[in-house]
Design a protein around this motif. Sequence first.
Motif, mmCIF file in Angstrom:
data_model
loop_
_atom_site.group_PDB
_atom_site.id
_atom_site.type_symbol
_atom_site.label_atom_id
_atom_site.label_comp_id
_atom_site.label_asym_id
_atom_site.label_seq_id
_atom_site.Cartn_x
_atom_site.Cartn_y
_atom_site.Cartn_z
ATOM 1 N N GLU A 1 0.829 -1.206 0.000
ATOM 2 C CA GLU A 1 0.000 0.000 0.000
ATOM 3 C C GLU A 1 0.864 1.257 0.000
ATOM 4 O O GLU A 1 0.478 2.286 -0.570
ATOM 5 C CB GLU A 1 -0.935 -0.014 1.199
ATOM 6 N N ASP B 1 1.852 1.863 -3.526
ATOM 7 C CA ASP B 1 0.706 2.406 -4.264
ATOM 8 C C ASP B 1 0.507 3.892 -3.961
ATOM 9 O O ASP B 1 0.211 4.687 -4.862
ATOM 10 C CB ASP B 1 -0.569 1.637 -3.908
ATOM 11 N N GLN C 1 -6.645 6.436 3.101
ATOM 12 C CA GLN C 1 -6.515 4.989 3.102
ATOM 13 C C GLN C 1 -6.737 4.417 4.498
ATOM 14 O O GLN C 1 -7.349 3.354 4.659
ATOM 15 C CB GLN C 1 -5.105 4.613 2.606
#
Length: 314
Positions: free
Chosen positions: A31, A34, A69
Amino acid sequence: MALTADDVERFEAFRPRLEALAYRLLGSAAEAEDAAQETFLRWQAADVDRIEVPEAWLTKVVTNLCLNQLASARARRETYVGQWLPEPLLGGDPMLGPAETAEQRESVSYAVLTLMERLSPGERAVYVLREAFAYSHREIAAILDITEAASQQILHRARKHVAGGRARTMIDEAAARRIVEEFLTAAASGRTEPLVRLLVEDVVSVADGGGKVPARAKAFQGALAVARFLRGLFKPGEAKRAIAGGSPELHAWTANGDPAVVAVMDGRVVGVLSLEVTAEGIAAIRNQVNPDKLERATARWAAVDHGDPLFTIF
Protein backbone atom coordinates in the motif's frame (compact mmCIF):
# COMPACT_ATOMS: atom_id res chain seq x y z
CA MET A 1 1.49 19.58 -18.49
CA ALA A 2 4.15 17.04 -19.46
CA LEU A 3 6.96 16.42 -17.00
CA THR A 4 10.54 17.01 -18.06
CA ALA A 5 13.25 14.46 -17.39
CA ASP A 6 14.44 16.70 -14.54
CA ASP A 7 10.94 16.74 -13.02
CA VAL A 8 10.78 12.95 -13.09
CA GLU A 9 14.28 12.70 -11.62
CA ARG A 10 13.34 15.07 -8.79
CA PHE A 11 10.39 12.87 -7.89
CA GLU A 12 12.30 9.61 -8.13
CA ALA A 13 14.98 10.99 -5.82
CA PHE A 14 12.28 11.59 -3.22
CA ARG A 15 10.25 8.39 -3.83
CA PRO A 16 12.09 6.28 -1.18
CA ARG A 17 11.27 8.85 1.49
CA LEU A 18 7.61 8.95 0.42
CA GLU A 19 7.42 5.15 0.57
CA ALA A 20 9.07 5.08 4.01
CA LEU A 21 6.57 7.66 5.29
CA ALA A 22 3.60 5.82 3.77
CA TYR A 23 4.77 2.48 5.20
CA ARG A 24 4.87 3.87 8.73
CA LEU A 25 1.38 5.26 8.30
CA LEU A 26 -0.18 2.20 6.65
CA GLY A 27 1.85 -0.75 7.96
CA SER A 28 1.83 -2.23 4.45
CA ALA A 29 4.68 -2.11 1.95
CA ALA A 30 2.38 -2.80 -0.99
CA GLU A 31 0.00 0.00 0.00
CA ALA A 32 2.95 2.33 0.61
CA GLU A 33 4.20 1.71 -2.92
CA ASP A 34 0.71 2.41 -4.26
CA ALA A 35 0.49 5.67 -2.30
CA ALA A 36 3.86 6.82 -3.63
CA GLN A 37 2.83 5.97 -7.19
CA GLU A 38 -0.46 7.85 -6.81
CA THR A 39 1.59 10.80 -5.54
CA PHE A 40 3.65 10.61 -8.73
CA LEU A 41 0.46 10.75 -10.80
CA ARG A 42 -0.58 13.88 -8.88
CA TRP A 43 2.90 15.34 -9.50
CA GLN A 44 2.54 14.50 -13.18
CA ALA A 45 -0.79 16.33 -13.37
CA ALA A 46 0.42 19.40 -11.47
CA ASP A 47 2.07 22.54 -12.78
CA VAL A 48 5.36 21.67 -11.10
CA ASP A 49 7.02 24.95 -12.08
CA ARG A 50 4.64 26.72 -9.69
CA ILE A 51 5.40 24.41 -6.75
CA GLU A 52 7.82 26.38 -4.60
CA VAL A 53 8.91 23.58 -2.24
CA PRO A 54 8.50 20.19 -3.95
CA GLU A 55 9.39 18.20 -0.81
CA ALA A 56 6.63 19.87 1.21
CA TRP A 57 4.11 19.46 -1.62
CA LEU A 58 4.88 15.77 -2.12
CA THR A 59 4.83 15.07 1.62
CA LYS A 60 1.45 16.74 1.95
CA VAL A 61 -0.01 14.75 -0.96
CA VAL A 62 1.24 11.34 0.19
CA THR A 63 0.23 12.00 3.81
CA ASN A 64 -3.30 12.90 2.85
CA LEU A 65 -3.57 9.92 0.53
CA CYS A 66 -2.55 7.72 3.46
CA LEU A 67 -5.06 9.38 5.79
CA ASN A 68 -7.83 8.54 3.32
CA GLN A 69 -6.52 4.99 3.10
CA LEU A 70 -6.40 4.62 6.90
CA ALA A 71 -10.07 5.49 7.20
CA SER A 72 -11.04 2.57 4.95
CA ALA A 73 -8.34 0.29 6.42
CA ARG A 74 -9.97 0.46 9.83
CA ALA A 75 -13.20 -0.88 8.38
CA ARG A 76 -11.35 -3.68 6.57
CA ARG A 77 -9.51 -4.72 9.71
CA GLU A 78 -12.78 -5.18 11.56
CA THR A 79 -13.51 -8.08 9.20
CA TYR A 80 -9.90 -9.32 8.97
CA VAL A 81 -9.55 -13.03 9.69
CA GLY A 82 -7.57 -13.52 12.90
CA GLN A 83 -4.95 -11.16 14.27
CA TRP A 84 -3.72 -8.27 12.11
CA LEU A 85 0.00 -7.49 12.09
CA PRO A 86 1.96 -5.04 9.92
CA GLU A 87 3.93 -6.27 6.93
CA PRO A 88 7.52 -6.92 8.06
CA LEU A 89 10.52 -5.30 6.37
CA LEU A 90 13.77 -7.23 6.47
CA GLY A 91 17.00 -5.53 7.50
CA GLY A 92 18.46 -3.33 4.80
CA ASP A 93 15.16 -2.62 3.07
CA PRO A 94 15.21 1.04 1.94
CA MET A 95 11.55 1.38 2.93
CA LEU A 96 12.66 1.28 6.58
CA GLY A 97 13.64 4.90 6.01
CA PRO A 98 15.78 7.15 8.22
CA ALA A 99 17.47 5.45 11.18
CA GLU A 100 19.94 8.02 12.49
CA THR A 101 18.14 8.64 15.79
CA ALA A 102 16.57 6.37 18.40
CA GLU A 103 13.17 7.93 17.66
CA GLN A 104 13.46 7.11 13.98
CA ARG A 105 14.47 3.51 14.64
CA GLU A 106 11.71 3.12 17.23
CA SER A 107 9.04 4.52 14.92
CA VAL A 108 9.45 1.65 12.43
CA SER A 109 9.73 -1.14 15.01
CA TYR A 110 7.09 -3.84 14.90
CA ALA A 111 6.10 -2.96 18.46
CA VAL A 112 5.41 0.71 17.67
CA LEU A 113 3.71 -0.05 14.34
CA THR A 114 1.38 -2.36 16.25
CA LEU A 115 0.78 0.16 19.03
CA MET A 116 -0.01 2.85 16.45
CA GLU A 117 -3.15 0.92 15.61
CA ARG A 118 -4.55 2.54 18.77
CA LEU A 119 -4.14 5.99 17.24
CA SER A 120 -6.59 7.91 15.12
CA PRO A 121 -5.37 8.62 11.56
CA GLY A 122 -4.58 12.21 12.54
CA GLU A 123 -2.61 11.16 15.61
CA ARG A 124 -0.71 8.63 13.57
CA ALA A 125 0.21 11.22 10.94
CA VAL A 126 1.47 13.75 13.48
CA TYR A 127 3.43 11.09 15.36
CA VAL A 128 5.14 9.76 12.23
CA LEU A 129 5.90 13.17 10.74
CA ARG A 130 7.43 14.38 13.99
CA GLU A 131 9.13 11.30 15.44
CA ALA A 132 10.28 9.57 12.25
CA PHE A 133 10.92 12.49 9.92
CA ALA A 134 11.63 15.35 12.36
CA TYR A 135 9.21 17.80 10.77
CA SER A 136 8.57 20.88 12.88
CA HIS A 137 5.09 21.56 14.24
CA ARG A 138 4.88 24.47 11.84
CA GLU A 139 5.55 22.14 8.90
CA ILE A 140 3.14 19.49 10.22
CA ALA A 141 0.44 22.13 10.61
CA ALA A 142 0.85 23.09 6.95
CA ILE A 143 0.80 19.45 5.81
CA LEU A 144 -2.34 18.56 7.76
CA ASP A 145 -4.11 21.94 7.61
CA ILE A 146 -4.19 22.32 11.40
CA THR A 147 -2.69 24.84 13.80
CA GLU A 148 0.73 24.46 15.41
CA ALA A 149 -0.93 24.26 18.81
CA ALA A 150 -3.17 21.44 17.59
CA SER A 151 -0.14 19.58 16.24
CA GLN A 152 1.57 19.81 19.62
CA GLN A 153 -1.52 18.59 21.45
CA ILE A 154 -2.05 15.70 19.04
CA LEU A 155 1.58 14.62 19.39
CA HIS A 156 1.26 14.65 23.18
CA ARG A 157 -1.79 12.36 23.00
CA ALA A 158 -0.15 10.07 20.46
CA ARG A 159 3.00 9.70 22.57
CA LYS A 160 0.91 8.72 25.58
CA HIS A 161 -0.79 5.95 23.61
CA VAL A 162 2.44 4.64 22.12
CA ALA A 163 4.24 4.83 25.45
CA GLY A 164 2.02 2.00 26.66
CA GLY A 165 4.60 -0.47 25.41
CA ARG A 166 7.80 -1.63 27.11
CA ALA A 167 11.15 0.05 26.56
CA ARG A 168 12.85 -1.95 23.81
CA THR A 169 16.53 -2.76 23.83
CA MET A 170 18.36 -1.41 20.79
CA ILE A 171 20.73 -4.05 19.43
CA ASP A 172 23.07 -4.45 16.50
CA GLU A 173 23.01 -7.22 13.90
CA ALA A 174 25.55 -9.40 15.71
CA ALA A 175 23.56 -9.24 18.94
CA ALA A 176 20.35 -9.93 17.02
CA ARG A 177 21.86 -13.08 15.55
CA ARG A 178 22.97 -14.30 18.99
CA ILE A 179 19.47 -13.74 20.38
CA VAL A 180 17.86 -15.64 17.50
CA GLU A 181 20.35 -18.50 17.84
CA GLU A 182 19.64 -18.78 21.57
CA PHE A 183 15.90 -18.60 20.93
CA LEU A 184 15.96 -21.30 18.25
CA THR A 185 18.16 -23.57 20.36
CA ALA A 186 15.67 -23.28 23.22
CA ALA A 187 12.65 -23.74 20.94
CA ALA A 188 14.14 -26.84 19.32
CA SER A 189 15.17 -28.42 22.64
CA GLY A 190 11.76 -30.02 23.16
CA ARG A 191 11.57 -28.56 26.68
CA THR A 192 9.72 -25.53 28.01
CA GLU A 193 12.26 -24.51 30.70
CA PRO A 194 14.91 -23.03 28.34
CA LEU A 195 12.21 -20.99 26.62
CA VAL A 196 10.64 -19.74 29.84
CA ARG A 197 14.05 -18.40 30.90
CA LEU A 198 14.19 -16.23 27.78
CA LEU A 199 10.69 -14.79 28.15
CA VAL A 200 9.28 -12.11 30.43
CA GLU A 201 6.46 -13.30 32.67
CA ASP A 202 3.68 -11.58 30.71
CA VAL A 203 5.06 -12.25 27.22
CA VAL A 204 2.58 -12.26 24.32
CA SER A 205 2.75 -14.33 21.13
CA VAL A 206 0.66 -13.25 18.13
CA ALA A 207 0.44 -14.68 14.61
CA ASP A 208 -1.12 -13.26 11.45
CA GLY A 209 -2.20 -15.82 8.87
CA GLY A 210 -4.80 -13.62 7.21
CA GLY A 211 -7.12 -16.60 6.88
CA LYS A 212 -4.73 -18.10 4.32
CA VAL A 213 -2.32 -19.91 6.64
CA PRO A 214 -3.39 -21.60 9.90
CA ALA A 215 -2.80 -19.20 12.82
CA ARG A 216 -4.44 -18.97 16.23
CA ALA A 217 -7.09 -16.26 16.33
CA LYS A 218 -6.21 -15.27 19.91
CA ALA A 219 -2.81 -14.40 21.29
CA PHE A 220 -0.95 -16.68 23.68
CA GLN A 221 -0.17 -14.88 26.94
CA GLY A 222 2.24 -15.70 29.75
CA ALA A 223 5.66 -17.31 29.68
CA LEU A 224 4.53 -20.89 30.25
CA ALA A 225 1.70 -20.77 27.70
CA VAL A 226 3.97 -19.20 25.07
CA ALA A 227 6.79 -21.66 25.81
CA ARG A 228 4.44 -24.63 25.41
CA PHE A 229 3.12 -23.25 22.15
CA LEU A 230 6.64 -22.72 20.79
CA ARG A 231 7.74 -26.18 21.89
CA GLY A 232 4.86 -27.64 19.90
CA LEU A 233 5.46 -25.35 16.93
CA PHE A 234 9.08 -26.43 16.58
CA LYS A 235 8.47 -30.12 17.25
CA PRO A 236 9.18 -32.21 14.11
CA GLY A 237 6.33 -34.18 12.56
CA GLU A 238 5.26 -35.66 9.24
CA ALA A 239 1.84 -34.01 9.50
CA LYS A 240 3.43 -30.56 9.76
CA ARG A 241 5.67 -31.23 6.79
CA ALA A 242 2.64 -32.30 4.78
CA ILE A 243 0.69 -29.15 5.70
CA ALA A 244 3.65 -26.86 4.98
CA GLY A 245 4.61 -28.69 1.80
CA GLY A 246 8.13 -29.28 3.05
CA SER A 247 10.59 -28.30 5.75
CA PRO A 248 11.24 -24.52 6.06
CA GLU A 249 14.83 -23.41 6.64
CA LEU A 250 15.28 -20.97 9.53
CA HIS A 251 17.67 -18.03 9.35
CA ALA A 252 18.68 -15.36 11.85
CA TRP A 253 18.01 -11.86 10.53
CA THR A 254 16.39 -8.60 11.56
CA ALA A 255 12.95 -7.25 10.71
CA ASN A 256 11.99 -3.65 11.45
CA GLY A 257 15.12 -3.42 13.60
CA ASP A 258 14.22 -6.40 15.81
CA PRO A 259 15.85 -9.85 15.93
CA ALA A 260 13.87 -12.11 13.63
CA VAL A 261 13.60 -15.70 12.51
CA VAL A 262 13.10 -15.84 8.76
CA ALA A 263 11.54 -19.10 7.54
CA VAL A 264 12.33 -19.88 3.91
CA MET A 265 11.15 -22.68 1.66
CA ASP A 266 12.29 -23.07 -1.96
CA GLY A 267 13.59 -19.50 -1.92
CA ARG A 268 10.27 -18.08 -0.71
CA VAL A 269 9.87 -16.43 2.68
CA VAL A 270 6.99 -18.24 4.38
CA GLY A 271 7.25 -16.63 7.80
CA VAL A 272 8.94 -13.80 9.70
CA LEU A 273 8.92 -14.24 13.47
CA SER A 274 9.98 -11.00 15.18
CA LEU A 275 11.24 -10.87 18.76
CA GLU A 276 10.61 -7.77 20.85
CA VAL A 277 13.57 -7.70 23.22
CA THR A 278 13.68 -5.75 26.48
CA ALA A 279 16.20 -5.66 29.31
CA GLU A 280 14.09 -8.27 31.14
CA GLY A 281 13.83 -10.67 28.19
CA ILE A 282 11.61 -11.31 25.16
CA ALA A 283 8.37 -9.39 25.72
CA ALA A 284 6.51 -10.18 22.52
CA ILE A 285 6.71 -12.60 19.62
CA ARG A 286 4.97 -11.54 16.41
CA ASN A 287 4.79 -14.08 13.63
CA GLN A 288 3.79 -12.95 10.14
CA VAL A 289 2.80 -15.90 7.95
CA ASN A 290 0.18 -14.29 5.68
CA PRO A 291 1.68 -14.85 2.20
CA ASP A 292 0.22 -11.57 0.95
CA LYS A 293 2.43 -9.73 3.45
CA LEU A 294 5.63 -11.62 2.62
CA GLU A 295 6.09 -10.83 -1.07
CA ARG A 296 8.45 -7.92 -0.48
CA ALA A 297 10.36 -9.94 2.11
CA THR A 298 10.82 -12.72 -0.47
CA ALA A 299 12.11 -10.25 -3.06
CA ARG A 300 14.47 -8.72 -0.51
CA TRP A 301 15.68 -12.16 0.60
CA ALA A 302 16.59 -13.09 -2.97
CA ALA A 303 18.72 -9.96 -3.26
CA VAL A 304 20.93 -10.48 -0.20
CA ASP A 305 23.62 -12.94 0.85
CA HIS A 306 21.86 -14.71 3.71
CA GLY A 307 24.21 -17.64 4.23
CA ASP A 308 23.30 -21.10 5.46
CA PRO A 309 20.23 -21.73 7.66
CA LEU A 310 20.62 -22.25 11.38
CA PHE A 311 17.90 -24.90 11.61
CA THR A 312 15.43 -26.80 9.47
CA ILE A 313 12.00 -26.91 11.10
CA PHE A 314 9.79 -30.03 11.16
